[in-house]
Design an enzyme around this catalytic site. Structure first.
Site, PDB file in Angstrom:
ATOM      1  N   GLY A  14      58.596  37.452  42.830  1.00  0.00           N
ATOM      2  CA  GLY A  14      57.864  36.619  41.632  1.00  0.00           C
ATOM      3  C   GLY A  14      58.266  37.435  40.579  1.00  0.00           C
ATOM      4  O   GLY A  14      58.395  38.542  40.387  1.00  0.00           O
ATOM      5  N   ARG A  75      63.855  34.136  45.735  1.00  0.00           N
ATOM      6  CA  ARG A  75      63.479  34.549  46.997  1.00  0.00           C
ATOM      7  C   ARG A  75      64.620  34.254  48.064  1.00  0.00           C
ATOM      8  O   ARG A  75      64.695  33.160  48.466  1.00  0.00           O
ATOM      9  CB  ARG A  75      62.315  34.097  47.466  1.00  0.00           C
ATOM     10  CG  ARG A  75      60.885  34.182  46.513  1.00  0.00           C
ATOM     11  CD  ARG A  75      59.568  33.919  47.236  1.00  0.00           C
ATOM     12  NE  ARG A  75      58.596  33.984  46.175  1.00  0.00           N
ATOM     13  CZ  ARG A  75      57.878  35.305  45.774  1.00  0.00           C
ATOM     14  NH1 ARG A  75      58.227  36.479  46.399  1.00  0.00           N
ATOM     15  NH2 ARG A  75      56.987  35.061  44.612  1.00  0.00           N
ATOM     16  N   ASP A 106      57.210  44.464  47.013  1.00  0.00           N
ATOM     17  CA  ASP A 106      57.505  44.969  48.085  1.00  0.00           C
ATOM     18  C   ASP A 106      58.461  44.370  49.140  1.00  0.00           C
ATOM     19  O   ASP A 106      59.215  44.859  49.774  1.00  0.00           O
ATOM     20  CB  ASP A 106      56.272  45.256  49.061  1.00  0.00           C
ATOM     21  CG  ASP A 106      55.585  43.741  49.446  1.00  0.00           C
ATOM     22  OD1 ASP A 106      54.374  43.618  49.411  1.00  0.00           O
ATOM     23  OD2 ASP A 106      56.386  42.892  50.145  1.00  0.00           O
ATOM     24  N   THR A 129      55.485  43.507  39.668  1.00  0.00           N
ATOM     25  CA  THR A 129      54.889  42.537  40.336  1.00  0.00           C
ATOM     26  C   THR A 129      53.415  42.701  39.532  1.00  0.00           C
ATOM     27  O   THR A 129      52.628  43.564  39.719  1.00  0.00           O
ATOM     28  CB  THR A 129      54.568  42.909  41.986  1.00  0.00           C
ATOM     29  OG1 THR A 129      53.400  42.247  42.522  1.00  0.00           O
ATOM     30  CG2 THR A 129      54.353  44.358  41.929  1.00  0.00           C
ATOM     31  N   ASP A 131      50.676  41.603  41.042  1.00  0.00           N
ATOM     32  CA  ASP A 131      49.512  42.008  42.212  1.00  0.00           C
ATOM     33  C   ASP A 131      49.365  43.538  42.106  1.00  0.00           C
ATOM     34  O   ASP A 131      48.295  43.995  42.778  1.00  0.00           O
ATOM     35  CB  ASP A 131      50.033  41.839  43.532  1.00  0.00           C
ATOM     36  CG  ASP A 131      50.207  40.302  43.699  1.00  0.00           C
ATOM     37  OD1 ASP A 131      49.335  39.329  42.731  1.00  0.00           O
ATOM     38  OD2 ASP A 131      50.876  39.804  44.672  1.00  0.00           O
ATOM     39  N   ASP A 133      50.569  45.869  44.035  1.00  0.00           N
ATOM     40  CA  ASP A 133      50.013  46.318  45.331  1.00  0.00           C
ATOM     41  C   ASP A 133      51.196  47.234  45.968  1.00  0.00           C
ATOM     42  O   ASP A 133      51.890  47.209  46.911  1.00  0.00           O
ATOM     43  CB  ASP A 133      50.023  45.043  46.082  1.00  0.00           C
ATOM     44  CG  ASP A 133      51.296  44.149  46.014  1.00  0.00           C
ATOM     45  OD1 ASP A 133      51.938  44.262  45.259  1.00  0.00           O
ATOM     46  OD2 ASP A 133      51.190  43.396  47.133  1.00  0.00           O
ATOM     47  N   ARG A 166      26.530  25.801  33.780  1.00  0.00           N
ATOM     48  CA  ARG A 166      27.523  25.608  34.922  1.00  0.00           C
ATOM     49  C   ARG A 166      27.682  26.970  35.857  1.00  0.00           C
ATOM     50  O   ARG A 166      27.726  28.018  35.425  1.00  0.00           O
ATOM     51  CB  ARG A 166      28.613  24.803  34.896  1.00  0.00           C
ATOM     52  CG  ARG A 166      28.560  23.395  34.518  1.00  0.00           C
ATOM     53  CD  ARG A 166      29.591  22.823  34.040  1.00  0.00           C
ATOM     54  NE  ARG A 166      29.668  21.265  33.773  1.00  0.00           N
ATOM     55  CZ  ARG A 166      30.481  20.378  33.437  1.00  0.00           C
ATOM     56  NH1 ARG A 166      31.306  21.293  32.649  1.00  0.00           N
ATOM     57  NH2 ARG A 166      30.230  19.194  33.175  1.00  0.00           N
ATOM     58  N   ARG A 175      47.308  37.417  47.102  1.00  0.00           N
ATOM     59  CA  ARG A 175      47.249  36.903  48.525  1.00  0.00           C
ATOM     60  C   ARG A 175      46.688  37.969  49.449  1.00  0.00           C
ATOM     61  O   ARG A 175      45.995  37.636  50.509  1.00  0.00           O
ATOM     62  CB  ARG A 175      48.875  36.331  48.915  1.00  0.00           C
ATOM     63  CG  ARG A 175      48.950  35.926  50.508  1.00  0.00           C
ATOM     64  CD  ARG A 175      50.175  35.397  50.764  1.00  0.00           C
ATOM     65  NE  ARG A 175      51.175  36.285  50.846  1.00  0.00           N
ATOM     66  CZ  ARG A 175      52.009  36.761  49.784  1.00  0.00           C
ATOM     67  NH1 ARG A 175      52.320  35.821  48.753  1.00  0.00           N
ATOM     68  NH2 ARG A 175      52.834  37.620  50.074  1.00  0.00           N
ATOM     69  N   ALA A 190      31.841  39.018  35.633  1.00  0.00           N
ATOM     70  CA  ALA A 190      31.491  38.148  36.772  1.00  0.00           C
ATOM     71  C   ALA A 190      30.342  38.423  37.666  1.00  0.00           C
ATOM     72  O   ALA A 190      30.021  39.504  37.639  1.00  0.00           O
ATOM     73  CB  ALA A 190      32.799  37.804  37.901  1.00  0.00           C
ATOM     74  N   LYS A 214      17.860  34.682  37.177  1.00  0.00           N
ATOM     75  CA  LYS A 214      17.406  33.118  37.088  1.00  0.00           C
ATOM     76  C   LYS A 214      17.658  32.428  35.707  1.00  0.00           C
ATOM     77  O   LYS A 214      17.714  31.623  35.504  1.00  0.00           O
ATOM     78  CB  LYS A 214      15.993  32.999  37.527  1.00  0.00           C
ATOM     79  CG  LYS A 214      15.772  33.398  39.121  1.00  0.00           C
ATOM     80  CD  LYS A 214      16.726  32.748  40.097  1.00  0.00           C
ATOM     81  CE  LYS A 214      16.266  33.140  41.581  1.00  0.00           C
ATOM     82  NZ  LYS A 214      16.688  34.600  41.837  1.00  0.00           N
ATOM     83  N   GLU A 225      42.759  34.537  45.703  1.00  0.00           N
ATOM     84  CA  GLU A 225      43.374  33.266  46.658  1.00  0.00           C
ATOM     85  C   GLU A 225      43.520  33.990  48.054  1.00  0.00           C
ATOM     86  O   GLU A 225      43.407  33.159  49.075  1.00  0.00           O
ATOM     87  CB  GLU A 225      44.747  33.036  46.151  1.00  0.00           C
ATOM     88  CG  GLU A 225      45.818  34.220  46.191  1.00  0.00           C
ATOM     89  CD  GLU A 225      47.081  33.480  45.590  1.00  0.00           C
ATOM     90  OE1 GLU A 225      47.278  32.504  45.770  1.00  0.00           O
ATOM     91  OE2 GLU A 225      47.882  34.340  45.419  1.00  0.00           O
TER      92      GLU A 225
END
Length: 327
Positions: A14, A75, A106, A129, A131, A133, A166, A175, A190, A214, A225
């Site tokens: 990626g 890839r 990786d 990457t 990620d 990771d 909302r 992933r 968040a 509230k 994801e």
């Protein structure tokens, strides 16, 4: 003295913002040491096809601020085979390329590890990457830009969420790793962050919403994801069933996280690691990734860099921080 005269450089897997800055650093460091440098297009696929281009200072002019990768990426399943790797080695020898710098994650490093050992070929990797990771570096190239892309997007989503009272569920990449969700979720305030490592189930999420403030006009839930809940749409359907009074919307940020100009942090990290990769090869280092830990450049064997994320980067302290701040 080193016998390396020509270094090949490729990007694989990626794309990540900062890859161009890394390519630039590899090229300029090679030229500084009076070496030739060869660009390999489309990662390991280009290595097998012999898709090589000579590079010089002009090749990397005005690219440090650009996202993506000028060498393209791919890839490549063929590199998983002995036949594919044999063809790649032949192309390197025919082109008199003595060593490789590979920029990726990786999957890239697993391929580099096998190839380096199979042919005793010098390779140093740069962690590219979003990620983040990988072990052996505090931050991977592209991660800082990606989380800032998420923060910028969610800040805009918060504006419309507040206007309409909302609840927004925002899905981010990750992933197998929740690091993008973790840091960006903290950064945007968040109400809940769902990541694979934390194993926060739907009952716990329901409890957080029920016991939360509230009087708050909007709520943002960040979902990686790869979360066991099934991603934003599965979580959204469950929340709609449990809390029919909420006006719930779903936003999947997708590949917007990979794009855009790299942050200053990613540009500096890429530049430092690119130079270190070239100089590491000249010092005889091989089959290793170059990273930065506690502001120091370090080299870690490829075999020790991948898929150890749970125990190292998402600690109980981070999860406690999320729980405290989501009140």
């Amino acid at each position: 003295m080193s016998t390396i005269k020509n270094i090949g450089v490729l990007t694989s897997g990626g794309d990540a913002p900062g890859m161009n800055a890394a390519i630039r650093a590899v090229v300029r460091a090679s030229l500084y040491h009076n070496l030739k440098v060869t660009g390999i297009l489309r990662g390991y696929e280009g290595l097998i096809q012999g898709d090589f281009i000579p590079m010089d200072g002009k090749s990397v002019a005005n690219i440090i601020q650009r996202g993506g990768t000028i060498l393209k990426t791919y890839r490549c399943n063929a590199f998983r085979t002995k036949e594919g790797r044999a063809q790649a080695y032949k192309n390197l020898k025919d082109s008199e390329i003595d060593a490789l710098v590979v920029i990726g994650g990786d999957g890239t490093f697993r391929g580099a590890d096998i190839f380096s050992q199979e042919y005793d070929f010098p390779i140093v990797g740069l962690p590219g990457t979003i990620d983040n990771d990988l072990l052996g570096t505090d931050f991977a190239i592209g991660y800082d830009t990606a989380i800032n892309n998420v923060v910028n997007a969610v800040d805009k989503i918060r504006d419309t969420a507040e206007s309409h009272d909302r609840l927004f569920i925002v899905e981010v990449m990750g992933r197998d790793s929740g690091l993008i969700a973790l840091r960006s979720g903290i950064g945007v305030g968040a109400e809940a962050i769902l990541i694979p490592e934390a194993k926060v189930g739907l009952p716990q999420l329901f409890h957080r919403i029920e016991t939360g403030r509230k009087d708050k006009a909007s709520k943002i839930i960040i979902v990686a994801e790869g979360d066991e809940g099934g991603g934003a749409y599965v979580v959204g359907e469950a929340l709609k069933e449990k809390f029919p009074k909420y006006d719930i919307r779903i936003s999947v940020l997708g590949h917007i996280q990979r794009g855009g100009k790299p942050t200053c942090m990613d540009r500096v990290l890429s530049s430092r690691l690119g130079v270190a990769a070239v100089e590491g090869l000249l010092e005889g280092k091989t089959d290793v990734m170059v990273g930065q830990i506690n502001k120091e450049v370090v080299f870690t064997p490829f075999s020790q860099t991948t898929k150890h994320i749970d125990a190292e980067k998402i600690t109980p302290a981070w999860l406690r921080l999320v729980e405290i701040l989501s009140m």
